[in-house]
Design a protein around this motif. Sequence first.
Motif, PDB file in Angstrom:
ATOM      1  N   UNK A  28       0.839  -1.206   0.000  1.00 19.01           N
ATOM      2  CA  UNK A  28       0.000   0.000   0.000  1.00 19.01           C
ATOM      3  C   UNK A  28       0.874   1.256   0.000  1.00 19.01           C
ATOM      4  N   UNK A  29       0.267   2.382  -0.345  1.00 20.91           N
ATOM      5  CA  UNK A  29       0.952   3.671  -0.238  1.00 20.91           C
ATOM      6  C   UNK A  29       0.682   4.221   1.161  1.00 20.91           C
ATOM      7  N   UNK A  30       1.739   4.242   1.986  1.00 26.02           N
ATOM      8  CA  UNK A  30       1.593   4.671   3.374  1.00 26.02           C
ATOM      9  C   UNK A  30       1.666   6.186   3.522  1.00 26.02           C
ATOM     10  N   UNK A  31       2.500   6.829   2.703  1.00 30.86           N
ATOM     11  CA  UNK A  31       2.653   8.287   2.750  1.00 30.86           C
ATOM     12  C   UNK A  31       2.834   8.808   1.331  1.00 30.86           C
ATOM     13  N   UNK A  32       2.356  10.005   1.075  1.00 33.81           N
ATOM     14  CA  UNK A  32       2.541  10.641  -0.218  1.00 33.81           C
ATOM     15  C   UNK A  32       2.564  12.144  -0.019  1.00 33.81           C
ATOM     16  N   UNK A  33       3.518  12.815  -0.656  1.00 34.78           N
ATOM     17  CA  UNK A  33       3.593  14.263  -0.526  1.00 34.78           C
ATOM     18  C   UNK A  33       4.906  14.787  -1.046  1.00 34.78           C
ATOM     19  N   UNK A  34       5.158  16.062  -0.810  1.00 34.31           N
ATOM     20  CA  UNK A  34       6.441  16.649  -1.174  1.00 34.31           C
ATOM     21  C   UNK A  34       7.521  16.052  -0.273  1.00 34.31           C
ATOM     22  N   UNK A  35       8.795  16.145  -0.674  1.00 34.68           N
ATOM     23  CA  UNK A  35       9.862  15.641   0.191  1.00 34.68           C
ATOM     24  C   UNK A  35       9.819  16.239   1.600  1.00 34.68           C
ATOM     25  N   UNK A  36       9.543  17.539   1.710  1.00 36.57           N
ATOM     26  CA  UNK A  36       9.474  18.153   3.036  1.00 36.57           C
ATOM     27  C   UNK A  36       8.339  17.538   3.858  1.00 36.57           C
ATOM     28  N   UNK A  37       7.213  17.280   3.228  1.00 39.41           N
ATOM     29  CA  UNK A  37       6.078  16.700   3.953  1.00 39.41           C
ATOM     30  C   UNK A  37       6.385  15.269   4.395  1.00 39.41           C
ATOM     31  N   UNK A  38       6.951  14.476   3.491  1.00 37.87           N
ATOM     32  CA  UNK A  38       7.192  13.062   3.799  1.00 37.87           C
ATOM     33  C   UNK A  38       8.291  12.894   4.836  1.00 37.87           C
ATOM     34  N   UNK A  39       9.428  13.575   4.646  1.00 38.20           N
ATOM     35  CA  UNK A  39      10.559  13.354   5.546  1.00 38.20           C
ATOM     36  C   UNK A  39      10.416  14.109   6.866  1.00 38.20           C
ATOM     37  N   UNK A  40       9.336  14.850   7.011  1.00 42.75           N
ATOM     38  CA  UNK A  40       9.005  15.401   8.318  1.00 42.75           C
ATOM     39  C   UNK A  40       8.405  14.365   9.247  1.00 42.75           C
ATOM     40  N   UNK A  41       8.071  13.177   8.716  1.00 46.80           N
ATOM     41  CA  UNK A  41       7.497  12.094   9.504  1.00 46.80           C
ATOM     42  C   UNK A  41       8.570  11.073   9.868  1.00 46.80           C
ATOM     43  N   UNK A  42       9.639  11.552  10.482  1.00 40.50           N
ATOM     44  CA  UNK A  42      10.793  10.703  10.746  1.00 40.50           C
ATOM     45  C   UNK A  42      10.480   9.455  11.535  1.00 40.50           C
ATOM     46  N   UNK A  43       9.716   9.587  12.615  1.00 44.01           N
ATOM     47  CA  UNK A  43       9.439   8.432  13.469  1.00 44.01           C
ATOM     48  C   UNK A  43       8.582   7.403  12.738  1.00 44.01           C
ATOM     49  N   UNK A  44       7.599   7.866  11.978  1.00 47.29           N
ATOM     50  CA  UNK A  44       6.766   6.922  11.231  1.00 47.29           C
ATOM     51  C   UNK A  44       7.583   6.218  10.151  1.00 47.29           C
TER      52      UNK A  44
ATOM     53  N   UNK B  48      13.590  18.985  20.533  1.00 48.92           N
ATOM     54  CA  UNK B  48      14.244  19.537  21.719  1.00 48.92           C
ATOM     55  C   UNK B  48      13.789  20.968  22.012  1.00 48.92           C
ATOM     56  N   UNK B  49      12.914  21.512  21.176  1.00 50.78           N
ATOM     57  CA  UNK B  49      12.419  22.866  21.396  1.00 50.78           C
ATOM     58  C   UNK B  49      13.403  23.950  21.026  1.00 50.78           C
ATOM     59  N   UNK B  50      14.403  23.617  20.185  1.00 51.98           N
ATOM     60  CA  UNK B  50      15.423  24.596  19.822  1.00 51.98           C
ATOM     61  C   UNK B  50      15.064  25.387  18.573  1.00 51.98           C
ATOM     62  N   UNK B  51      14.034  24.971  17.878  1.00 54.26           N
ATOM     63  CA  UNK B  51      13.581  25.708  16.703  1.00 54.26           C
ATOM     64  C   UNK B  51      12.079  25.518  16.553  1.00 54.26           C
ATOM     65  N   UNK B  52      11.426  26.542  16.005  1.00 55.13           N
ATOM     66  CA  UNK B  52       9.992  26.446  15.737  1.00 55.13           C
ATOM     67  C   UNK B  52       9.735  25.916  14.333  1.00 55.13           C
ATOM     68  N   UNK B  53      10.803  25.679  13.582  1.00 54.91           N
ATOM     69  CA  UNK B  53      10.657  25.189  12.212  1.00 54.91           C
ATOM     70  C   UNK B  53      10.073  23.783  12.238  1.00 54.91           C
ATOM     71  N   UNK B  54       9.031  23.537  11.464  1.00 51.49           N
ATOM     72  CA  UNK B  54       8.396  22.220  11.406  1.00 51.49           C
ATOM     73  C   UNK B  54       8.834  21.425  10.192  1.00 51.49           C
ATOM     74  N   UNK B  55       9.267  22.111   9.127  1.00 53.64           N
ATOM     75  CA  UNK B  55       9.745  21.404   7.948  1.00 53.64           C
ATOM     76  C   UNK B  55      11.155  20.888   8.186  1.00 53.64           C
ATOM     77  N   UNK B  56      11.456  19.664   7.748  1.00 56.96           N
ATOM     78  CA  UNK B  56      12.815  19.143   7.928  1.00 56.96           C
ATOM     79  C   UNK B  56      13.791  19.804   6.972  1.00 56.96           C
TER      80      UNK B  56
END
Length: 587
Positions: free
Chosen positions: A222-238, A259-267
Amino acid sequence: MATIIEMDEVSFSYGSDAAHALDGISLTVEEGAFVGVIGPSGAGKSTLAACLSGAIPHHYTGELFGSTVVAGRDTCDVTLTDISRTVGSVAQDIDAQMVASVVEDELLFGLENFGAPHDRIEERIDRALSTVGIRELRHREIATLSGGQKQKVAIAAILALEPRVLVLDEPTAALDPVSSRTVFETLADVNRRLGVTVVVIEQKVALLSAFCDRVLVMDRGRIALSGTPHEVFGNGERLRAIGVDSPRTARISNSLARAGLTARTEPCLDVDEAYGLIAEILSGARSAGARTASGPRRAGSPHAPARPHAEGAQPVLTFRDVGYTYPGGGASVTDLSLTVYPGELVGVVGQNGAGKTTLTKLLNGLLKPAAGEVRIAGLDTRETPVSRIAAHVATLFQNPDRQICKNTVLDEVAFGLELTGVDPADARERARRVIARFGLPATEAPFALSRGQRQMVALAGVVVMEPEVVVLDEPTSGLDYRECMTVMETVRDMADHGCAVVMVCHDMEVVSDFAERIVVMADGRILGRGPAGELFADDALMARASVTPPQVVDLAGRLARGVSPAFAGITEVSDIVSTVKELMGRA
C-alpha cells in the motif's frame, strides 16, 4: 497538467495462494512529474514498476484486479510493445536487461527494433551516451564493465528511445555518490527539458529529497505516505517504524525541533538548509545572551572504537606494491599497498571503475597479481590455490545471485560449511542460528525472495563460515534501511570478534557510521588511507575520488569553519544536536 498515469484500486498477487504484492493501489501522476518511490523490501515497489511498464500483466502471471492506464491506454488492452513505446524501464537486475555484447550495440538494439529513423540513430546514440557521461565506453565489451558502468549503459539505452515515461528500479544501487547524483541530474534534465515523466524507485533518500517533486512511501503493498519531500521526511518516526531512512540533515532538524530549539516544522533536506538553521539558532542564542561554548570536539565516530591491533598484532592481509592489468587492455590497478589487522573494519571508496572490485578479487585469490605481493594469513596468493585461500577469506559479491545455488535458504546458508567438511547436522544448526539473526525464511527458495533478501541470504552464507577475513562488495546494495542496519550490525559484530572486514561501499553514510578507517581509490590507485572522519573531511581528496562526503561530515566541517570550532571532527547526528545544545548552554 494532464494525467499520464492513473491506477485505480490495483491489487496483484503472483499466485492464487500468494499474498497481495500490491493491495488496492490508487495513484495519479501528472505528465512531467518527477516521482520518487521508497519503502522496505517486499513493500511492492518493483511490482508497482512492473505494472507501470506493462510487465504486469504481459510478462508476469498472477491475479490482477483494478486498472492501470498510461498515456490514456489501459495496459491490459494493448501489447507490451505498444506500452514500451511510451514507457521506458530500467530493471533492478541490469545483467538480465542486457542483450548485446558491446555498448554501442546495446543502444542500437532498441533503436532498430523500434524503427528509429536511420539518419537520427547516430545522433541519438551519441546524445544518450553523453547524457550519462560514458561516451568513452561506446566500443567497450559490456562484460568488462563494472556494475555501475553497466547501470549507466542501461539508462542510456532507454534514453535513446525517447520515451514519454521513465520507470527506474533503483538505478543508482551500484553507483558511486558522484555518479548517482549525475544520474539524478540527468533524469531531472530530461524531465525539465523534454517533459518526460519520471518514476524512480530508490533507497538513497538524500537524492529523492533533492530531486523529486513528490515522494511515495510504500509499505505492505500500500501507499503509506505521499507528498512533497518536506512533507514526507518530516514524519521521521513513522518512516523509521516502516523501515525507511531519512536524510541525516532531516534527522538533525527533526531532533532540534523535538528539543524545542527551533519552531521550524519542515525538515532540512540538505546541508545548506541545515547549516542555515543551526546558524540561525545559534545567532539567536547569542543575541539573547546565552552562554556559548567553543573549542574543538573529539574526532571520530562512536561506531569506530580503537582496536587492540595497533600493539603487537600481526596483519592478516597485506598488499605490497600490487599491480594487475586485465587481458585485452581493460582497467588496471597499480602500486596498491595496504595492511589490515584482525578486528578492523576498513571501507574502500571511490568512483565506479576505480579498481575497488579488482582489489577484492586480488584479495581473495580470484586474480593473481602481475606485480607485487598479496598475503592472506601469511599465504602468498600467487602460490596458493583459491580453495585454500577460501578457508581464510569469505566473499560477498556485488550480485548475490551469482553465489546462490540451493533450493532453500537453509540449504544455501549451510552449503559452504558442508563444503569445508563440517558435519551436515552441525552445519544446519549453525545455519539456523544465522538465519534467525537475519530474520530470513529458512524453508523458502532464495530466488523467490526480493533482491534485498537475496543479498541477506548471501551474506548469511558468509557470516556462518566465521572467516578470518571477510570481503564485502557493496553489501548494502538493494537493501532497505532496516535490512542495512541488520547487515552492518552483523558485520560490526564480526569485527568485534576478531574478523578483519574489507568493505567496498558506495553509501558514504554507512561507511562513516561503521568503518574504522577508509581506503580512497581512483583510476586504479590508492589516493589515501586513514581514519574515516579525517579523509572524508579532505575536500580535495574527495573530489579526486568522485566521492561525496557524508552529510554530517560535510555539515560539521562547514559549521566548524563558519559558526564554531566546536563542530570540528563530528561524524554523528547526535553529536551535531548535542553540540548545538552545549553552545546554547542547555546541555
